[in-house]
Structure formats: C-alpha cells, structure tokens
Design an enzyme around this catalytic site. Structure first.
Site, mmCIF file in Angstrom:
data_model
loop_
_atom_site.group_PDB
_atom_site.id
_atom_site.type_symbol
_atom_site.label_atom_id
_atom_site.label_comp_id
_atom_site.label_asym_id
_atom_site.label_seq_id
_atom_site.Cartn_x
_atom_site.Cartn_y
_atom_site.Cartn_z
ATOM 1 N N SER A 13 -7.111 5.894 4.609
ATOM 2 C CA SER A 13 -7.066 6.892 5.680
ATOM 3 C C SER A 13 -5.931 7.894 5.497
ATOM 4 C CB SER A 13 -6.923 6.189 7.038
ATOM 5 O OG SER A 13 -5.739 5.408 7.045
ATOM 6 N N LEU A 15 -3.502 10.752 3.062
ATOM 7 C CA LEU A 15 -3.723 12.060 2.436
ATOM 8 C C LEU A 15 -4.622 11.970 1.201
ATOM 9 C CD1 LEU A 15 -2.910 15.082 1.807
ATOM 10 C CD2 LEU A 15 -0.824 14.162 0.795
ATOM 11 N N TYR A 141 12.054 1.583 -1.834
ATOM 12 C CA TYR A 141 10.675 2.028 -2.067
ATOM 13 C C TYR A 141 10.441 2.335 -3.548
ATOM 14 C CZ TYR A 141 6.605 5.157 -1.748
ATOM 15 O OH TYR A 141 5.383 5.775 -1.917
ATOM 16 N N ARG A 213 9.647 22.951 -6.828
ATOM 17 C CA ARG A 213 8.757 21.788 -6.840
ATOM 18 C C ARG A 213 7.412 22.152 -7.465
ATOM 19 N NH1 ARG A 213 12.942 19.818 -5.981
ATOM 20 N NH2 ARG A 213 13.588 18.429 -4.275
#
Length: 319
Positions: A13, A15, A141, A213
């Site tokens: 669900s 991106l 992470y 970026r």
C-alpha cells in the site's frame, strides 16, 4: 514449463507498492494466469513471525517483492535508531527465511540509497554499499537494510536461492507520504506549495535549495521492478536511478512544483535549517548495461502528474 507466478508484494500500500499495482493492473504488467497480491500492514504485521508464516500459507507465493519496512521521519529515526534496527531486522529475516522455507523461487527486496557510506567518493555504485558506515542520523534503519544484501548472499551460498535487491534513489509519485513532519522531500514541497497557494502565503523551503538529488518517478521504479523480477539474474543488488547528469538542485525541483501547481507567490529558502548531504550521486551504469534504451519519465512531467494526483486525491493522501 514453469507454472504462472504467484507474486506476493509486501508493503503493497506504499509509494512503490501502489506503483507496481498500477503497472500490473493498468499497463499489462501481469501475464496470463499470474496472481498478484498486494499486502498491507493491516493484513499482517511482518515483525511477527507467526503472522508472516500465516500470510505465506494463505497466498503460497512463488515470487516475493519485499517492500515492507518500518520507517519514520528524520527526527524519529534519530531518537529511536535501536527500534528501527530491531524491527527492520525482524521483518527482513521473517520474510526472507519464510520465503526460503516455503521454496519461493525469487525474492526482490527494496533497499534505500540512505544505506550508502557517509564518507565516500562519487558516483556511488553497487560495489560500494558496505565500504564504511552509513550516515549517523538513521544508522539503525540503514544497517538493517544492508543486512538484506548480506542475507541474500547467504541464501545463495548455502541454498542456491536467487534472492536479490534493488536500490532506488529518491522515489516520488502518487500515494507518497506528503506529511510535513516525515514525508519525502518532493512530496513535502508539493504539500507546502499547495498550502501556501491556498492560504496566499510565501512558500517556505527548508535549507538553501542547493543540495542535489537524483529523483525517479514511482512508475519508472515499478516498471524496472518487474524487469528485475522476470529477467535480472544476479544476487548482487542493482541501483535503479536516472543518470548522474540528471542530479539536480532542490531549488530547480521547487520551481517545477510551483509551475505544476500554478503557484505565483514568493519562494523563501530558510538557510537556518540544515541542508543534509550536499549530494548522493549514484551511478546507473549497471542498469544501463542491461537496459540501454529504458526511458525515464522527465522530472517536470512526473512532478506535474504527482501534483495533479495530490490535488485530486487530497482526502485520501497521507498528509
């Protein structure tokens, strides 16, 4: 002759999950006889081994696209690095080990460009992932994500499993997290611009706007994910990114967003806010060796599509 794939998409669900669902259901990405299941955290908490096993028992996948992760905004990560480390290690181990135990043919996991070493030369390529510690702000992470690559090597070395991973750069698109506190940079800027236009106030951009970026549209990532699932045979990960020459300053993206939302107000760069890393240039040379002709959605077009989606779906968007 191989039976048609039964594909389980964890994090279905989010991106990238929503983009894969779009490509599968709207762009003919699903071949005849295939079953695709898009799993959300509402259906199973993958931190829990029993729930993970139950969901594999229910859908009996032959292939897995593993997108699920515990994520938060920058400040939550800084405060709770241990929490993000342990939850993500568990999720990844549960998904990979259950896939192995149930004889899943192939798993494609999603890594993040934040896993790259903080002190590095540019451009960064796939061979450099483990060459030094990641940025300190979300080390928990990042280290958990890096372990997926290590685990993939292990499943191949010990069991001959073809489990691999992709590393997208900065993904944006419909169904992103547009929340001011913990959304991705482009989506937060879209939301801020939308609000500034509505309220007739200046657009406040955090930082100088000079960091550069590489942005990649979620549907491009989804199309590449399907190629990796069907064709890419390496265990080593592959970076999914536009070319180095497409890396552009945040302020250029801000202007594209302002144009897309027809924002005519003042744009203010708040230089008291930190810029983060000035660049994170990644090389897509490996991807280009495999797919020299893949066409990426131009940033201005992807931004326009995402802004239109956000305006039209404001009530269901994550804000």
């Amino acid at each position: 002759f191989a039976e048609p794939m039964r594909v389980l998409v964890t994090g279905g669900s989010g991106l990238v999950g929503k983009a894969i669902e779009h490509v599968v259901k709207q762009e003919g990405g699903c071949l005849e006889g295939e079953q695709w299941t898009f799993l959300s955290s509402k259906e199973a908490n993958l931190v829990d081994l029993q729930q993970t096993r139950a969901v594999f028992e229910k859908y009996r996948p032959t292939h897995v696209i593993h997108l699920a992760a515990k994520v938060g905004g920058l400040y939550l990560h800084m405060k709770e690095n241990l929490h993000f480390l342990r939850d993500n290690l568990r999720i990844n181990d549960n998904v990979l080990q259950t896939s192995h135990e149930r004889g899943v043919t192939k798993v494609v996991s999603c890594l993040s460009s934040c896993i790259f070493p903080d002190k590095t030369t540019y451009p960064i390529d796939e061979s450099m992932i483990h060459n030094g510690p990641p940025h300190d702000s979300n080390f928990g992470y990042s280290h958990a994500k890096r372990m997926i690559d290590i685990q993939n090597r292990g499943y191949f070395a010990q069991h001959g499993r073809r489990y691999t991973a992709v590393i997208p750069t900065n993904v944006y698109g419909p169904y992103d997290n547009f929340n001011f506190e913990n959304g991705h940079v482009l989506s937060v800027l879209m939301h801020k611009t939308y609000a500034a236009k509505k309220e007739g106030t200046p657009l406040q951009v955090w930082g100088s706007g000079t960091p550069r970026r590489q942005f990649i549209y979620s549907l491009d990532v989804a199309r590449l994910f399907l190629w990796v699932l069907r064709e890419y045979d390496e265990i080593d990960p592959i970076i999914l990114s536009v070319g180095e020459e497409e890396e552009l300053p945040i302020k250029d993206a801000v202007q594209m967003i302002a144009d897309a939302l027809d924002f005519k107000g003042q744009i203010v760069f708040d230089t008291s806010k930190s810029d983060g890393q000035m660049k994170k240039t990644a090389s897509n040379a490996k991807l280009r060796r495999y797919l020299p002709d893949f066409t990426f959605t131009p940033l201005s077009e992807g931004i326009k599509k995402t802004c239109d989606w956000f305006v039209n779906n404001y009530d269901i968007a994550r804000t």
